[in-house]
Every structure is written in C-alpha cells, then in structure tokens.
Enzyme design. Structure first.
Site, PDB file in Angstrom:
ATOM      1  N   ASP A  11      18.413 136.534  13.285  1.00 23.72           N
ATOM      2  CA  ASP A  11      17.456 136.122  12.463  1.00 23.72           C
ATOM      3  C   ASP A  11      16.170 136.110  12.724  1.00 23.72           C
ATOM      4  O   ASP A  11      15.818 137.072  13.840  1.00 23.72           O
ATOM      5  CB  ASP A  11      17.809 134.701  11.681  1.00 23.72           C
ATOM      6  CG  ASP A  11      17.433 133.703  13.037  1.00 23.72           C
ATOM      7  OD1 ASP A  11      17.032 133.750  14.024  1.00 23.72           O
ATOM      8  OD2 ASP A  11      17.529 132.335  12.417  1.00 23.72           O
ATOM      9  N   CYS A  68      20.294 133.754  17.388  1.00 23.73           N
ATOM     10  CA  CYS A  68      19.407 132.837  16.413  1.00 23.73           C
ATOM     11  C   CYS A  68      18.572 131.890  17.276  1.00 23.73           C
ATOM     12  O   CYS A  68      18.487 132.129  18.632  1.00 23.73           O
ATOM     13  CB  CYS A  68      20.057 132.269  15.341  1.00 23.73           C
ATOM     14  SG  CYS A  68      21.012 130.788  15.693  1.00 23.73           S
ATOM     15  N   THR A  70      18.942 128.717  18.606  1.00 27.64           N
ATOM     16  CA  THR A  70      19.822 128.227  19.422  1.00 27.64           C
ATOM     17  C   THR A  70      21.216 128.814  19.609  1.00 27.64           C
ATOM     18  O   THR A  70      21.787 128.485  20.627  1.00 27.64           O
ATOM     19  CB  THR A  70      20.055 126.827  18.919  1.00 27.64           C
ATOM     20  OG1 THR A  70      20.823 126.959  17.522  1.00 27.64           O
ATOM     21  CG2 THR A  70      18.935 126.048  18.846  1.00 27.64           C
ATOM     22  N   ILE A  72      23.482 128.452  17.768  1.00 26.54           N
ATOM     23  CA  ILE A  72      24.579 127.812  17.340  1.00 26.54           C
ATOM     24  C   ILE A  72      24.763 128.064  15.467  1.00 26.54           C
ATOM     25  O   ILE A  72      25.880 128.303  15.507  1.00 26.54           O
ATOM     26  CB  ILE A  72      24.205 126.170  17.275  1.00 26.54           C
ATOM     27  CG1 ILE A  72      23.931 125.768  18.774  1.00 26.54           C
ATOM     28  CG2 ILE A  72      25.149 125.305  16.743  1.00 26.54           C
ATOM     29  CD1 ILE A  72      23.441 124.450  18.898  1.00 26.54           C
ATOM     30  N   HIS A 101      38.855 135.946  29.349  1.00 29.94           N
ATOM     31  CA  HIS A 101      39.853 135.063  29.024  1.00 29.94           C
ATOM     32  C   HIS A 101      39.967 135.129  27.505  1.00 29.94           C
ATOM     33  O   HIS A 101      41.027 134.558  27.112  1.00 29.94           O
ATOM     34  CB  HIS A 101      39.649 133.659  29.326  1.00 29.94           C
ATOM     35  CG  HIS A 101      39.656 133.629  30.985  1.00 29.94           C
ATOM     36  ND1 HIS A 101      39.674 132.423  31.427  1.00 29.94           N
ATOM     37  CD2 HIS A 101      40.000 134.392  31.770  1.00 29.94           C
ATOM     38  CE1 HIS A 101      39.960 132.447  32.865  1.00 29.94           C
ATOM     39  NE2 HIS A 101      40.048 133.772  33.033  1.00 29.94           N
ATOM     40  N   HIS A 136      46.402 135.172  28.769  1.00 31.66           N
ATOM     41  CA  HIS A 136      45.189 134.785  27.794  1.00 31.66           C
ATOM     42  C   HIS A 136      45.727 135.692  26.360  1.00 31.66           C
ATOM     43  O   HIS A 136      45.145 135.007  25.435  1.00 31.66           O
ATOM     44  CB  HIS A 136      44.093 135.461  28.136  1.00 31.66           C
ATOM     45  CG  HIS A 136      43.473 134.962  29.597  1.00 31.66           C
ATOM     46  ND1 HIS A 136      43.396 133.712  29.606  1.00 31.66           N
ATOM     47  CD2 HIS A 136      43.602 135.497  31.062  1.00 31.66           C
ATOM     48  CE1 HIS A 136      43.184 133.430  30.943  1.00 31.66           C
ATOM     49  NE2 HIS A 136      43.309 134.590  31.762  1.00 31.66           N
TER      50      HIS A 136
END
Ligand code: RB5
Length: 144
Positions: A11, A68, A70, A72, A101, A136
């Site tokens: 963004d 972005c 953060t 998140i 993993h 995994h």
C-alpha cells in the site's frame, strides 16, 4: 527454486520499501512482478493482498512479498485466501523458518516497523530458503 517472477505489492505506506526490495531482488537475479501501488496516494491494503493472491492463483508467480505500514493488515487480508501462506516477519530467523517449516509463499513486512536493511535481509533469506518437508509437510497440508 521457481523460475517465475516474484510478485511484489504494497500500500502507500510501503512504496519506498517496495522500491528498495525490487532493486535488491533484481540484483539477486529475480524477475519482479510489481503489482503496485506506485504512489503516495492513500490506498486500501486488502486490494493489494487480493492482487497478490490472484497472481499466485493464476500462476503468474509462486512467491511474493507484501508490505504495508505494520504488515498486519495486509497479512490478515492475504491469509483469507486458502492458497496463500503469508508470514509477517521482523527478522531473518523468522523469514528463514517461514520457508523451512511453514512453506510460506508470501513474505510480509512492515515498512514502519522494520528497518530497510533487515527487510532486505528477510527478503533474501525468504527467497533462498527451501521448505524442509518431512513432518512439516503434514502440518502445512492440514492448513488446507
Ligand atoms: C495505512 O495507514 C496503514 O494502516 C496500513 O499500511 C497498515 O499498517 C495496516 O495494517
């Protein structure tokens, strides 16, 4: 390792870091599929997560990097797509382990929370590390 381009999107908060990472990836020999955004104008990060998911779904890329402020919001949005395993990383160890993993196919970085050098190192670690498979693989399959 895939010969396909590495998709890259952010963004407005991640535009400057995106340019740095594009240069680093190209210097490392990767072709980059830049999905935007390309300016300072405020945009909505879910659109770029969706564009990344579509690029992977349609076979234009196997791997990508999302940014972005953060990391998140764009990682939440990316992980709504079942074929995306997006890993928000703040250090090279998690970037490496996300591949080894979790077989993460998207690295997510926060432009306002992670320094440029660390972000660059995370990107190179992500792109140069293979999935370990074995125990995994079963767990990744369970993710759907
Ligand atoms: C944009 O201001 C900011 O909210 C966004 O880049 C991101 O940090 C959201 O998670």
């Amino acid at each position: 390792m895939s010969d396909k381009p590495v998709a890259l999107a952010s963004d407005h908060a991640g535009v400057d870091l995106k340019a740095v990472l594009r240069q680093a990836m190209e210097a490392a020999g990767h072709t980059v599929l830049d999905l935007g955004t390309n300016g300072a104008e405020s945009v909505d990060y879910p659109r770029f997560a969706d564009a990344m998911a579509a690029a992977i779904r349609d076979g234009h890329a196997d791997r990508g990097v999302l940014i972005c402020g953060t990391g998140i919001g764009i990682s939440i949005a990316a992980n709504r797509h079942r074929h995306v395993r997006a890993a928000l990383c703040h250090d090279t160890t998690t970037a490496r382990l996300a591949r080894q993993h979790n077989d993460a196919n998207v690295l997510v970085l926060g432009a306002r929370t992670t320094g440029v050098e660390i972000a660059r190192d995370c990107t190179i670690a992500f792109l140069t590390t293979d999935f370990e498979g074995g125990r995994h693989a079963r767990r990744v399959e369970m993710l759907g």
